[in-house]
Design a protein around this motif. Structure first.
Motif, mmCIF file in Angstrom:
data_model
loop_
_atom_site.group_PDB
_atom_site.id
_atom_site.type_symbol
_atom_site.label_atom_id
_atom_site.label_comp_id
_atom_site.label_asym_id
_atom_site.label_seq_id
_atom_site.Cartn_x
_atom_site.Cartn_y
_atom_site.Cartn_z
ATOM 1 N N LYS A 127 9.385 9.212 0.050
ATOM 2 C CA LYS A 127 10.107 9.348 -1.212
ATOM 3 C C LYS A 127 9.231 9.048 -2.414
ATOM 4 O O LYS A 127 9.417 9.611 -3.499
ATOM 5 C CB LYS A 127 11.341 8.439 -1.220
ATOM 6 C CG LYS A 127 12.302 8.709 -2.380
ATOM 7 C CD LYS A 127 13.571 7.914 -2.233
ATOM 8 C CE LYS A 127 14.542 8.228 -3.352
ATOM 9 N NZ LYS A 127 14.973 9.643 -3.367
ATOM 10 N N ASP A 128 8.238 8.150 -2.240
ATOM 11 C CA ASP A 128 7.385 7.777 -3.376
ATOM 12 C C ASP A 128 6.095 8.598 -3.444
ATOM 13 O O ASP A 128 5.196 8.274 -4.219
ATOM 14 C CB ASP A 128 7.067 6.277 -3.351
ATOM 15 C CG ASP A 128 6.392 5.825 -2.065
ATOM 16 O OD1 ASP A 128 6.179 6.677 -1.159
ATOM 17 O OD2 ASP A 128 6.066 4.633 -1.952
ATOM 18 N N ASP A 129 5.992 9.650 -2.653
ATOM 19 C CA ASP A 129 4.858 10.562 -2.802
ATOM 20 C C ASP A 129 4.921 11.247 -4.168
ATOM 21 O O ASP A 129 6.007 11.440 -4.728
ATOM 22 C CB ASP A 129 4.884 11.649 -1.715
ATOM 23 C CG ASP A 129 4.480 11.120 -0.343
ATOM 24 O OD1 ASP A 129 3.808 10.083 -0.269
ATOM 25 O OD2 ASP A 129 4.840 11.776 0.666
ATOM 26 N N VAL A 130 3.767 11.624 -4.674
ATOM 27 C CA VAL A 130 3.677 12.355 -5.946
ATOM 28 C C VAL A 130 2.972 13.677 -5.679
ATOM 29 O O VAL A 130 1.856 13.697 -5.151
ATOM 30 C CB VAL A 130 2.890 11.562 -7.005
ATOM 31 C CG1 VAL A 130 2.803 12.353 -8.306
ATOM 32 C CG2 VAL A 130 3.533 10.199 -7.241
ATOM 33 N N ILE A 175 -3.626 6.940 -13.779
ATOM 34 C CA ILE A 175 -2.379 6.258 -14.150
ATOM 35 C C ILE A 175 -1.927 5.318 -13.034
ATOM 36 O O ILE A 175 -1.612 4.147 -13.287
ATOM 37 C CB ILE A 175 -1.283 7.287 -14.476
ATOM 38 C CG1 ILE A 175 -1.584 7.965 -15.818
ATOM 39 C CG2 ILE A 175 0.098 6.617 -14.524
ATOM 40 C CD1 ILE A 175 -0.620 9.072 -16.182
ATOM 41 N N LEU A 176 -1.916 5.806 -11.809
ATOM 42 C CA LEU A 176 -1.425 4.981 -10.697
ATOM 43 C C LEU A 176 -2.349 3.809 -10.397
ATOM 44 O O LEU A 176 -1.910 2.802 -9.852
ATOM 45 C CB LEU A 176 -1.242 5.849 -9.453
ATOM 46 C CG LEU A 176 -0.086 6.867 -9.514
ATOM 47 C CD1 LEU A 176 -0.016 7.680 -8.235
ATOM 48 C CD2 LEU A 176 1.252 6.159 -9.760
ATOM 49 N N SER A 177 -3.631 3.925 -10.770
ATOM 50 C CA SER A 177 -4.576 2.820 -10.547
ATOM 51 C C SER A 177 -4.643 1.880 -11.748
ATOM 52 O O SER A 177 -5.447 0.946 -11.755
ATOM 53 C CB SER A 177 -5.968 3.374 -10.258
ATOM 54 O OG SER A 177 -6.519 3.982 -11.412
ATOM 55 N N GLY A 178 -3.815 2.143 -12.770
ATOM 56 C CA GLY A 178 -3.848 1.311 -13.963
ATOM 57 C C GLY A 178 -5.077 1.535 -14.814
ATOM 58 O O GLY A 178 -5.478 0.657 -15.583
ATOM 59 N N GLY A 179 -5.687 2.713 -14.667
ATOM 60 C CA GLY A 179 -6.858 3.044 -15.483
ATOM 61 C C GLY A 179 -8.188 2.758 -14.826
ATOM 62 O O GLY A 179 -9.237 2.916 -15.471
ATOM 63 N N PRO A 188 -1.994 4.652 2.105
ATOM 64 C CA PRO A 188 -0.949 3.803 1.529
ATOM 65 C C PRO A 188 -0.170 4.524 0.440
ATOM 66 O O PRO A 188 -0.669 5.463 -0.184
ATOM 67 C CB PRO A 188 -1.734 2.625 0.946
ATOM 68 C CG PRO A 188 -3.087 3.201 0.627
ATOM 69 C CD PRO A 188 -3.353 4.211 1.706
ATOM 70 N N SER A 189 1.036 4.088 0.210
ATOM 71 C CA SER A 189 1.851 4.653 -0.876
ATOM 72 C C SER A 189 1.439 4.048 -2.212
ATOM 73 O O SER A 189 0.960 2.909 -2.265
ATOM 74 C CB SER A 189 3.321 4.361 -0.613
ATOM 75 O OG SER A 189 3.757 5.051 0.542
#
Length: 287
Positions: free
Chosen positions: A35-38, A58-62, A93-94
């Motif tokens: 469900k949390d795949d992008v 974005i997902l790595s916080g920059g 990992p998600s």
């Protein structure tokens, strides 16, 4: 070589036999989403590589390492290509990140059951056509575009790899569960990248501080990406692409079609567009 020699037909759409063999499509059809795949979804030449730079940052916080150490095609793999089944995606990992050029009605059963997040990027089809005209000549597994007017008619009729731009866009705009899909255009991203990054971050439930968004925006400038060997496809296998004919990241601008199409060709394109998109209510920024 001709379409019959280089392409197969999958769910009514041309695909390269070399890149999308039956075993790759079987893997794709049986793939299990979370469900949390992008998933970044585009019609080709609509900003896929740009989004594959943006989403990991974005997902790595920059964290710049997220795009500086892993090739684009591994960090955000296309689900449907033959190499993907070797990446052991079930062990990642998600949240996992993927890309696809497939139409909405070509998505596998797990997609409709699990309902992962989708970022759907659209681009002015005249610029998509222009970019495709140059790009198709550099890929060794695609039918060469040939004369411009001939390729224009093929494109407008959907007789190219991945089929009709019109069907692709209309299918995704008509998708169910639109709350899990972010619709954004290439032109919006060019006009205001920081605002676009903020929209994507909010959609991914990863809101970021202004200074982080600013750094990501700088990393995602076209000039920055062209220098990144992990993103510019300079490290791509030579049997896949010949960048001496056209760079994978070519210009990254809007409106380049004006330098390619004649006035008569542009008018014909507009007439076909008007007819095929007449029932679409979405407001495109290029209209």
């Amino acid at each position: 070589m001709t379409e019959a020699e280089l392409y197969s037909v999958y769910k009514g759409v041309y695909l390269s036999k070399a890149i999308y063999p039956p075993e790759a499509l079987k893997y794709y059809e049986e793939f299990s989403f979370r469900k949390d795949d992008v998933i970044i979804v585009t019609y080709p030449r609509s900003g896929t590589i740009w989004a594959k730079e943006i989403v990991p940052l974005i997902l790595s916080g920059g964290d710049p390492a997220s795009v500086g150490t892993v090739p684009s095609w591994h960090r955000v793999p296309w689900l449907e290509v033959w190499t993907t089944r070797k990446l052991k995606l079930e062990q990642r990992p998600s949240p996992r990140m993927f890309a696809s050029h497939f139409h909405y009605n070509m998505m596998p059963p797990s997609f409709f059951k699990t309902k992962p997040k989708v970022i759907y990027i659209m681009r002015n089809p005249k610029d998509v056509f222009t970019s495709s005209y140059y790009f198709f000549g550099s890929l060794l597994h695609l039918v060469k575009p040939g004369p411009l007017n001939e390729f224009l008619h093929k494109f407008l009729d959907g007789k190219v790899m991945f089929g009709s731009w019109f069907d692709h866009v209309k299918g995704w705009l008509s998708a169910e569960d639109k709350d899990r899909i972010l619709y954004i255009s290439y032109e919006e991203m060019i006009a205001d990248l920081k605002n676009s990054l903020s929209r994507i971050a909010q959609f991914l439930e990863k809101p970021l501080e202004a200074d982080v968004l600013k750094k990501i925006a700088e990393q995602c400038l076209f000039s920055s990406m062209k220098k990144n060997k992990m993103s510019n496809y300079s490290e791509a296998p030579r049997e896949f692409v010949d960048q001496s004919k056209s760079e994978f990241l070519r210009k990254g601008i809007a409106g380049d079609w004006k330098k390619l199409l004649t006035e008569e060709e542009a008018e014909h394109f507009d007439a076909v567009y008007k007819e095929k998109m007449k029932d679409v209510k979405y407001k495109f920024v290029w209209d």
